[in-house]
Design a protein around this motif. Sequence first.
Motif, PDB file in Angstrom:
ATOM      1  N   ASP A 426      -7.298  32.455 112.942  1.00  0.00           N
ATOM      2  CA  ASP A 426      -6.474  31.549 112.128  1.00  0.00           C
ATOM      3  C   ASP A 426      -7.275  30.317 111.724  1.00  0.00           C
ATOM      4  N   PRO A 427      -7.534  30.119 110.427  1.00  0.00           N
ATOM      5  CA  PRO A 427      -8.303  28.952 109.978  1.00  0.00           C
ATOM      6  C   PRO A 427      -7.420  27.733 109.693  1.00  0.00           C
ATOM      7  N   ALA A 428      -6.134  27.807 110.071  1.00  0.00           N
ATOM      8  CA  ALA A 428      -5.197  26.735 109.702  1.00  0.00           C
ATOM      9  C   ALA A 428      -5.652  25.349 110.150  1.00  0.00           C
ATOM     10  N   PRO A 429      -6.203  25.178 111.384  1.00  0.00           N
ATOM     11  CA  PRO A 429      -6.644  23.826 111.777  1.00  0.00           C
ATOM     12  C   PRO A 429      -7.695  23.246 110.840  1.00  0.00           C
ATOM     13  N   VAL A 430      -8.635  24.087 110.404  1.00  0.00           N
ATOM     14  CA  VAL A 430      -9.667  23.607 109.485  1.00  0.00           C
ATOM     15  C   VAL A 430      -9.044  23.281 108.128  1.00  0.00           C
ATOM     16  N   VAL A 431      -8.178  24.152 107.650  1.00  0.00           N
ATOM     17  CA  VAL A 431      -7.521  23.906 106.362  1.00  0.00           C
ATOM     18  C   VAL A 431      -6.692  22.631 106.423  1.00  0.00           C
ATOM     19  N   ARG A 455     -14.152  22.111  97.104  1.00  0.00           N
ATOM     20  CA  ARG A 455     -15.090  23.215  96.902  1.00  0.00           C
ATOM     21  C   ARG A 455     -15.575  23.761  98.229  1.00  0.00           C
ATOM     22  N   ARG A 456     -15.828  22.883  99.165  1.00  0.00           N
ATOM     23  CA  ARG A 456     -16.258  23.333 100.485  1.00  0.00           C
ATOM     24  C   ARG A 456     -15.160  24.132 101.175  1.00  0.00           C
ATOM     25  N   LEU A 457     -13.939  23.626 101.082  1.00  0.00           N
ATOM     26  CA  LEU A 457     -12.815  24.326 101.696  1.00  0.00           C
ATOM     27  C   LEU A 457     -12.625  25.693 101.049  1.00  0.00           C
ATOM     28  N   ARG A 458     -12.746  25.741  99.734  1.00  0.00           N
ATOM     29  CA  ARG A 458     -12.599  27.015  99.030  1.00  0.00           C
ATOM     30  C   ARG A 458     -13.662  28.011  99.501  1.00  0.00           C
ATOM     31  N   ALA A 459     -14.898  27.561  99.650  1.00  0.00           N
ATOM     32  CA  ALA A 459     -15.970  28.452 100.095  1.00  0.00           C
ATOM     33  C   ALA A 459     -15.702  28.975 101.502  1.00  0.00           C
ATOM     34  N   PHE A 460     -15.251  28.097 102.390  1.00  0.00           N
ATOM     35  CA  PHE A 460     -14.970  28.517 103.765  1.00  0.00           C
ATOM     36  C   PHE A 460     -13.843  29.543 103.810  1.00  0.00           C
ATOM     37  N   VAL A 461     -12.731  29.248 103.123  1.00  0.00           N
ATOM     38  CA  VAL A 461     -11.583  30.162 103.157  1.00  0.00           C
ATOM     39  C   VAL A 461     -11.964  31.516 102.541  1.00  0.00           C
ATOM     40  N   ALA A 462     -12.710  31.491 101.436  1.00  0.00           N
ATOM     41  CA  ALA A 462     -13.114  32.749 100.806  1.00  0.00           C
ATOM     42  C   ALA A 462     -14.000  33.570 101.727  1.00  0.00           C
ATOM     43  N   GLY A 463     -14.956  32.923 102.401  1.00  0.00           N
ATOM     44  CA  GLY A 463     -15.838  33.645 103.317  1.00  0.00           C
ATOM     45  C   GLY A 463     -15.096  34.209 104.514  1.00  0.00           C
ATOM     46  N   ALA A 575      -4.213  35.142 109.282  1.00  0.00           N
ATOM     47  CA  ALA A 575      -5.578  35.281 108.794  1.00  0.00           C
ATOM     48  C   ALA A 575      -5.848  34.310 107.651  1.00  0.00           C
ATOM     49  N   ALA A 576      -7.101  34.297 107.206  1.00  0.00           N
ATOM     50  CA  ALA A 576      -7.497  33.381 106.143  1.00  0.00           C
ATOM     51  C   ALA A 576      -6.833  33.726 104.812  1.00  0.00           C
ATOM     52  N   GLY A 577      -6.384  34.982 104.661  1.00  0.00           N
ATOM     53  CA  GLY A 577      -5.747  35.366 103.414  1.00  0.00           C
ATOM     54  C   GLY A 577      -4.522  34.542 103.092  1.00  0.00           C
ATOM     55  N   HIS A 579      -4.295  31.483 103.228  1.00  0.00           N
ATOM     56  CA  HIS A 579      -4.720  30.224 102.605  1.00  0.00           C
ATOM     57  C   HIS A 579      -5.623  30.466 101.398  1.00  0.00           C
ATOM     58  N   ALA A 580      -5.675  31.704 100.915  1.00  0.00           N
ATOM     59  CA  ALA A 580      -6.655  32.049  99.885  1.00  0.00           C
ATOM     60  C   ALA A 580      -6.453  31.280  98.586  1.00  0.00           C
ATOM     61  N   ASP A 581      -5.204  30.874  98.285  1.00  0.00           N
ATOM     62  CA  ASP A 581      -4.984  30.159  97.031  1.00  0.00           C
ATOM     63  C   ASP A 581      -5.087  28.640  97.182  1.00  0.00           C
ATOM     64  N   LEU A 582      -5.316  28.169  98.413  1.00  0.00           N
ATOM     65  CA  LEU A 582      -5.454  26.733  98.685  1.00  0.00           C
ATOM     66  C   LEU A 582      -4.270  25.938  98.144  1.00  0.00           C
ATOM     67  N   ALA A 583      -3.087  26.555  98.135  1.00  0.00           N
ATOM     68  CA  ALA A 583      -1.911  25.853  97.618  1.00  0.00           C
ATOM     69  C   ALA A 583      -1.625  24.593  98.429  1.00  0.00           C
ATOM     70  N   TRP A 584      -1.883  24.654  99.750  1.00  0.00           N
ATOM     71  CA  TRP A 584      -1.633  23.507 100.608  1.00  0.00           C
ATOM     72  C   TRP A 584      -2.441  22.287 100.141  1.00  0.00           C
ATOM     73  N   ALA A 585      -3.759  22.510  99.995  1.00  0.00           N
ATOM     74  CA  ALA A 585      -4.621  21.403  99.581  1.00  0.00           C
ATOM     75  C   ALA A 585      -4.244  20.922  98.184  1.00  0.00           C
ATOM     76  N   SER A 586      -3.944  21.850  97.290  1.00  0.00           N
ATOM     77  CA  SER A 586      -3.573  21.478  95.927  1.00  0.00           C
ATOM     78  C   SER A 586      -2.313  20.623  95.906  1.00  0.00           C
ATOM     79  N   ASP A 587      -1.299  21.040  96.683  1.00  0.00           N
ATOM     80  CA  ASP A 587      -0.046  20.271  96.716  1.00  0.00           C
ATOM     81  C   ASP A 587      -0.261  18.873  97.282  1.00  0.00           C
ATOM     82  N   ARG A 588      -1.119  18.766  98.289  1.00  0.00           N
ATOM     83  CA  ARG A 588      -1.364  17.459  98.879  1.00  0.00           C
ATOM     84  C   ARG A 588      -2.036  16.522  97.882  1.00  0.00           C
ATOM     85  N   VAL A 589      -3.010  17.050  97.132  1.00  0.00           N
ATOM     86  CA  VAL A 589      -3.688  16.221  96.134  1.00  0.00           C
ATOM     87  C   VAL A 589      -2.700  15.768  95.066  1.00  0.00           C
TER      88      VAL A 589
END
Length: 610
Positions: A426-431, A455-463, A575-577, A579-589
């Motif tokens: 679960d990558p949730a803590p990092v996200v 961009r860094r977060l996107r790369a990590f979640v995708a990997g 799983a990381a899937g 968070h694949a759309d990074l909606a969380w980070a997008s909504d926060r911004v």
Amino acid sequence: MSTTAASPSTDRSGHPPGHRSAYQATFEELGTPLRDVTFVVVDLETTGTSAAEGGITEIGAVKVRGGEVLGEFQSLVNPGQPVPAFVARLTGITNAMVATAPDIALVLPSFLEFARGSVLVAHNAPFDVGFLKAMCARLDYPWPGFQVVDTVPLARRLVTRDEAPNHKLSSLARLFHATVSPDHRALSDARATVDVLHGLFDRLAPMGVTHLEDLATAADPVPPEVRRKRHLADDLPDAPGVYLFRGPGDEVLYVGTSVNIRKRVRSYFTAAEKRKRITEMVRIAERVTPVACATPLEAQVRELRLITEHAPRYNRRSKYPERHAWVRLTDEAYPRLSVVGAVVEGAAHIGPFGSRRAAQEAVHALHDALNLRQCTARLPLVSRVAGSPCALAGMGRCSAPCVATEAPDASYAAVADAARQALTGDPAPVVRALSDRIAALAHQERYEEAGEVTRRLRAFVAGAHRAQRLDPLARCAELVAARPSGIGDAPGRPGGWEIVVVKHGRLAATDVSAPGADPLPLVAALRTTAEHVDPPVAPAPAAHPEETDLLLAWLGSPGVRLVHVDGTWACPVRAAGAHADLAWASDRVRAEMDAVGHAHESQVDTMTAC
């Protein structure tokens, strides 16, 4: 018969790619020579230029095949409205002449019957065909869907200004010595257009335009040396598969795939191909080798393997799988992150990434969220001599295990466990941590920095997401799945089943069962004859990662059923899937930007869209 994907250098029958089995070619494959096509050359006289408002005053047509006139059609038509004076002066058709002429409702069915089964030809065809379609619509007649040839664009392609001042019918008729001079009467103009058409055909023949199918692109601005190579597609099959353009010395120049090999290869010799590098490739190509495949999935896999095997100079993607990078949590007393080219047993990995730069972005994301050490020295569990803390330790971004002299640094073990869980589970803590940082930066209007962290977060979640999808299939010794044929991206043969055998993330065999037949015997045969695949070091599959991605996409398509699984095929629940759309980070911004009263939507989209 089974079709294995183990050897891309053979076709489905086990023969080399250049081998051509004996079979009866279809007329579609051969094409229709122009001498065998029945053309109906038509010309209309009308009351104006608008098909929606004007009417037809005369229809003239000539039916011709192989240079021989088969028949002619001519009739005045009552347009149901006055003939304008300037039209009467131009054509010589007066109101008195059409007053007793039959209505279009009587003439049009006769013309359509005359032209049935033919290819329509006209000089400035959109005008004449536009009127005919408008009349059909007005009378509620279905348009027969004629194939149409326009002599104007052909003339523009073939006749230079030195030969004729323009491309009007009168100028072309003089150039090609037409036996009839056009005089703005329908039948005379149609007869003149016949001679112009034949004159254009004489010029097209040396350019390789000899079949009806060639006319569709004959007016394209294609270099003659490219057009002359259209014959390279003549013997190719109308089937899904892979094609290899070969140059001097049988060098593989380019590898491609299509659901219809012949149709796709023909497009390389037309104006539809706009890539300069590919046009350059076609100029030096000497032949095309087809590899027919059972399904588009097999074609995609074979294409990938052939590109990897031959590294064609005109293919841009998938040529160098060894350049893929992974991010590894090292196996040592105080683990750290490292960008590597291969996976090793027992370590946590994410990836593969398309480049080391993308992998390094993921490393930065983890360093932003977790206090992992960034030094490269190999540290003992307990140092005899206390080290000197680095600047990161002073900033609170590293627990400085290098200074531990009496007991192991327990706090660092917790950090390493958190990193391992983020990589494999679960990558949730990092996200969450990076989402908070992105929001804080946005609140401070530091949007460029927020974009960099995103961009860094996107790369990590995708990997992480890719590794977590590849890992289960890489560990699965054998997976057999089936999908109804004729759905999705698999044309033809409806009623049967596409059978796929996957071993450790590699396509080992595939074929399609006959419609209505029991597919289980084919399943048993494919499992028996499938390629042997040695287990890889997971999460790396036993194939090019992109091949495994193709298989995963197929397995996730509608209608797929699992037939047999030897092993376990499952992904982590959290799983990381997720968070694949990074909606969380997008909504926060967006929330932070709204809070400070900014509406830079385009900036937000650039920074946070996946």
